[in-house]
Design a protein around this motif. Structure first.
Motif, PDB file in Angstrom:
ATOM      1  N   LYS A   1      98.686  68.309 -29.462  1.00 49.41           N
ATOM      2  CA  LYS A   1     100.208  68.710 -29.015  1.00 49.41           C
ATOM      3  C   LYS A   1      99.661  67.902 -27.602  1.00 49.41           C
ATOM      4  CE  LYS A   1     103.383  72.291 -31.147  1.00 49.41           C
ATOM      5  NZ  LYS A   1     102.911  73.504 -31.437  1.00 49.41           N
ATOM      6  N   VAL A   2      98.673  68.918 -26.993  1.00 48.40           N
ATOM      7  CA  VAL A   2      98.232  68.784 -25.462  1.00 48.40           C
ATOM      8  C   VAL A   2      97.826  66.674 -25.518  1.00 48.40           C
ATOM      9  CG1 VAL A   2      96.490  68.442 -24.081  1.00 48.40           C
ATOM     10  CG2 VAL A   2      97.473  70.433 -24.668  1.00 48.40           C
ATOM     11  N   GLN A   3      96.812  65.974 -26.321  1.00 47.84           N
ATOM     12  CA  GLN A   3      96.727  65.128 -26.503  1.00 47.84           C
ATOM     13  C   GLN A   3      97.892  64.299 -26.819  1.00 47.84           C
ATOM     14  OE1 GLN A   3      95.600  63.377 -30.641  1.00 47.84           O
ATOM     15  NE2 GLN A   3      93.675  62.327 -29.961  1.00 47.84           N
ATOM     16  N   GLU A   4      98.720  64.819 -27.420  1.00 44.75           N
ATOM     17  CA  GLU A   4      99.856  64.068 -27.563  1.00 44.75           C
ATOM     18  C   GLU A   4     100.776  63.298 -26.489  1.00 44.75           C
ATOM     19  OE1 GLU A   4     104.334  64.399 -30.388  1.00 44.75           O
ATOM     20  OE2 GLU A   4     102.567  65.115 -31.083  1.00 44.75           O
ATOM     21  N   LYS A   5     100.745  64.586 -25.695  1.00 43.76           N
ATOM     22  CA  LYS A   5     102.210  64.284 -23.885  1.00 43.76           C
ATOM     23  C   LYS A   5     101.095  63.756 -23.038  1.00 43.76           C
ATOM     24  CE  LYS A   5     104.836  66.988 -24.014  1.00 43.76           C
ATOM     25  NZ  LYS A   5     106.327  66.871 -24.030  1.00 43.76           N
ATOM     26  N   GLN A   6      99.804  63.830 -23.421  1.00 46.49           N
ATOM     27  CA  GLN A   6      99.090  63.323 -22.335  1.00 46.49           C
ATOM     28  C   GLN A   6      99.387  61.511 -22.251  1.00 46.49           C
ATOM     29  OE1 GLN A   6      95.073  64.214 -22.788  1.00 46.49           O
ATOM     30  NE2 GLN A   6      95.043  65.394 -20.448  1.00 46.49           N
ATOM     31  N   ARG A   7      99.142  61.048 -23.971  1.00 46.73           N
ATOM     32  CA  ARG A   7      99.223  59.915 -23.961  1.00 46.73           C
ATOM     33  C   ARG A   7     100.584  59.697 -24.077  1.00 46.73           C
ATOM     34  NH1 ARG A   7      96.375  59.404 -30.056  1.00 46.73           N
ATOM     35  NH2 ARG A   7      94.498  59.162 -29.427  1.00 46.73           N
ATOM     36  N   GLY A   8     102.006  60.377 -24.724  1.00 45.87           N
ATOM     37  CA  GLY A   8     103.453  60.321 -23.731  1.00 45.87           C
ATOM     38  C   GLY A   8     103.185  59.959 -22.194  1.00 45.87           C
ATOM     39  N   LEU A   9     103.050  60.640 -21.502  1.00 46.58           N
ATOM     40  CA  LEU A   9     103.386  60.927 -20.381  1.00 46.58           C
ATOM     41  C   LEU A   9     102.312  59.997 -19.788  1.00 46.58           C
ATOM     42  CD1 LEU A   9     102.261  64.551 -19.510  1.00 46.58           C
ATOM     43  CD2 LEU A   9     104.226  63.250 -18.903  1.00 46.58           C
ATOM     44  N   ALA A  10     101.557  58.920 -20.220  1.00 38.34           N
ATOM     45  CA  ALA A  10     100.986  58.124 -19.757  1.00 38.34           C
ATOM     46  C   ALA A  10     101.573  56.791 -20.035  1.00 38.34           C
ATOM     47  CB  ALA A  10      99.300  57.825 -20.190  1.00 38.34           C
ATOM     48  N   GLN A  11     102.131  56.753 -20.677  1.00 35.91           N
ATOM     49  CA  GLN A  11     103.037  55.358 -21.537  1.00 35.91           C
ATOM     50  C   GLN A  11     104.589  55.520 -20.516  1.00 35.91           C
ATOM     51  OE1 GLN A  11     104.057  55.811 -25.067  1.00 35.91           O
ATOM     52  NE2 GLN A  11     102.291  55.171 -26.720  1.00 35.91           N
ATOM     53  N   GLN A  12     104.558  56.733 -20.179  1.00 34.17           N
ATOM     54  CA  GLN A  12     106.320  56.714 -19.477  1.00 34.17           C
ATOM     55  C   GLN A  12     105.862  56.337 -17.940  1.00 34.17           C
ATOM     56  OE1 GLN A  12     107.162  61.099 -20.246  1.00 34.17           O
ATOM     57  NE2 GLN A  12     109.226  60.204 -21.420  1.00 34.17           N
ATOM     58  N   ARG A  13     105.011  56.970 -17.579  1.00 34.31           N
ATOM     59  CA  ARG A  13     104.613  56.371 -16.219  1.00 34.31           C
ATOM     60  C   ARG A  13     104.121  54.900 -16.156  1.00 34.31           C
ATOM     61  NH1 ARG A  13     100.773  61.672 -15.730  1.00 34.31           N
ATOM     62  NH2 ARG A  13     102.060  62.738 -14.653  1.00 34.31           N
ATOM     63  N   GLU A  14     103.655  54.250 -16.680  1.00 33.05           N
ATOM     64  CA  GLU A  14     103.110  53.374 -16.797  1.00 33.05           C
ATOM     65  C   GLU A  14     104.767  52.157 -16.980  1.00 33.05           C
ATOM     66  OE1 GLU A  14     101.207  49.438 -19.050  1.00 33.05           O
ATOM     67  OE2 GLU A  14     100.985  51.451 -20.219  1.00 33.05           O
ATOM     68  N   GLU A  15     105.301  52.747 -17.352  1.00 31.00           N
ATOM     69  CA  GLU A  15     106.615  51.841 -17.684  1.00 31.00           C
ATOM     70  C   GLU A  15     107.988  52.408 -16.730  1.00 31.00           C
ATOM     71  OE1 GLU A  15     111.150  52.573 -20.710  1.00 31.00           O
ATOM     72  OE2 GLU A  15     109.050  53.673 -21.315  1.00 31.00           O
ATOM     73  N   ALA A  16     107.680  53.387 -16.033  1.00 32.91           N
ATOM     74  CA  ALA A  16     108.351  53.571 -14.432  1.00 32.91           C
ATOM     75  C   ALA A  16     107.801  53.087 -13.348  1.00 32.91           C
ATOM     76  CB  ALA A  16     108.253  55.087 -14.285  1.00 32.91           C
ATOM     77  N   THR A  17     106.145  52.786 -13.581  1.00 32.95           N
ATOM     78  CA  THR A  17     105.683  51.303 -12.742  1.00 32.95           C
ATOM     79  C   THR A  17     106.230  50.118 -12.846  1.00 32.95           C
ATOM     80  OG1 THR A  17     103.539  53.396 -12.637  1.00 32.95           O
ATOM     81  CG2 THR A  17     103.116  50.642 -12.059  1.00 32.95           C
ATOM     82  N   GLY A  18     106.170  50.081 -13.972  1.00 28.44           N
ATOM     83  CA  GLY A  18     106.788  48.226 -13.720  1.00 28.44           C
ATOM     84  C   GLY A  18     108.380  48.402 -13.798  1.00 28.44           C
ATOM     85  N   LYS A  19     109.291  49.089 -14.196  1.00 27.26           N
ATOM     86  CA  LYS A  19     110.630  49.390 -14.072  1.00 27.26           C
ATOM     87  C   LYS A  19     110.385  48.990 -12.288  1.00 27.26           C
ATOM     88  CE  LYS A  19     112.559  50.864 -18.070  1.00 27.26           C
ATOM     89  NZ  LYS A  19     112.955  50.017 -18.576  1.00 27.26           N
TER      90      LYS A  19
END
Length: 351
Positions: free
Chosen positions: A147-165
């Motif tokens: 769950k930690v692994q999945e959550k970290q990956r999800g957060l990284a993707q969301q942060r990257e998406e937010a930066t792009g936007k």
């Protein structure tokens, strides 16, 4: 005794040059004076230039509307992403706290395994890649670590998406500013030209437009005018048309969507909203909505109609070749013949 010398006389060549220059200056001054009265453009010339400037301003307005709409959407998306990241970080912290409690429990019993230390590392992916260590973990610990692994990956993707936007938002805001400045410049230039007209000339132009609008209203089927082969629109199209009719006389204001002022696509999107139908904000986007009608003869009252090659103008079909629309700055919502819009009819859309 002081000597008296004769003053040096100018050469014949110099006299000729000076005389010629003076004559040329007089001629130019005379020409400028004679040309001055004709420098003021005629009423029709002013109208032609002003109409062109208003057309360019409206095209820029639609680009401005598109940039503003995109900016608003990006702001909402970024806000949602940032909220998700914040919640995700809290959940991640709770998962890590749970792993820490498990490690503490094992330590107190003297049974802590070196592999458990990896639970608390900042890179659980590295640990999970080491399959040989998995046998030393309890089922609960493995599940929590996943769950930690999945959550970290999800957060990284969301942060990257937010930066792009955020980057996209900054570019969009710059476009928004440029288009707004462009519209203002065009309108100021048009007003400067209008100011060259006399009060009588302005009144004549206003009377000409009012007369044309009355004639268009008289001919429009949607106003109860001349009957013709045009069929009435659907229930929602008729409702949208009636809503637009209720705003006849409302002023054109670039970027406005009602309820007291409108630009062209602001009027059409507002009218259809009153009929319970959501359509895009800009004329270009509206042109891609619904069923396309390529022939004027197939149009029905309430259909959207689009003009100019870049589709920067839209109105509502009123029948018999007439429309209701918000034309441009300095005018009001009114009836007008499609023949006098100033740009070619491209197609209609039945929503």
């Amino acid at each position: 005794m002081a000597s008296h010398r004769r003053a040096k006389q100018p050469s014949r060549t110099r006299v000729t040059v000076l005389t010629t220059a003076a004559a040329a200056a007089v001629a130019l001054t005379s020409q400028a004076a004679n040309a001055a009265p004709s420098e003021k453009p005629s009423k029709d010339e002013v109208k032609s230039k002003v109409d062109k400037l208003y057309e360019e301003a409206e095209a820029a307005t639609e680009k401005y509307n598109g940039a503003r709409e995109k900016s608003e959407k990006l702001e909402k998306q970024i806000g949602t992403l940032q909220d998700n990241v914040a919640r995700g970080q809290e959940e991640l912290n709770e998962l890590r706290d749970g792993l820490g409690l498990m490690a503490s429990s094992q330590y107190r019993t003297g049974a802590i395994d070196p592999s458990v230390q990896l639970f608390l590392s900042s890179d659980p992916d590295d640990y999970l890649d080491k399959a040989s260590a998995m046998d030393q973990l309890s089922g609960q610990q493995v599940e929590t670590l996943k769950k930690v692994q999945e959550k970290q990956r999800g957060l990284a993707q969301q942060r990257e998406e937010a930066t792009g936007k955020l980057t996209d938002l900054a570019d969009t805001r710059e476009t928004l500013k440029k288009k707004k400045d462009e519209v203002k410049a065009k309108l100021a230039e048009a007003q400067k030209l209008l100011n060259t007209l006399t009060a009588a000339e302005k009144a004549a132009l206003d009377a000409q437009e009012a007369r044309a609008s009355r004639n268009a209203e008289r001919d429009a089927i949607g106003s109860g005018g001349t009957t013709g082969p045009v069929k009435p629109g659907s229930g929602r199209a008729s409702s949208a048309f009636a809503a637009a009719q209720s705003k006849l006389g409302s002023p054109y204001v670039y970027g406005a969507t009602g309820p007291s002022s409108y630009d062209c696509s602001g009027l059409t999107s507002w009218a259809y909203a009153q009929a319970g139908v959501g359509i895009p904000r800009t004329s270009e986007a509206q042109s891609q909505t619904g069923t396309r009608i390529n022939s004027v003869g197939d149009l029905r009252v309430g259909d959207l109609v689009f003009f100019f090659n870049d589709l920067h103008h839209v109105g509502l079909y009123a029948g018999n070749g007439q429309i209701i629309h918000a034309p441009r700055s300095g005018t009001v919502v009114r009836y007008e013949s499609m023949d006098t819009i100033g740009g070619p009819f491209m197609w209609g859309v039945r929503v």
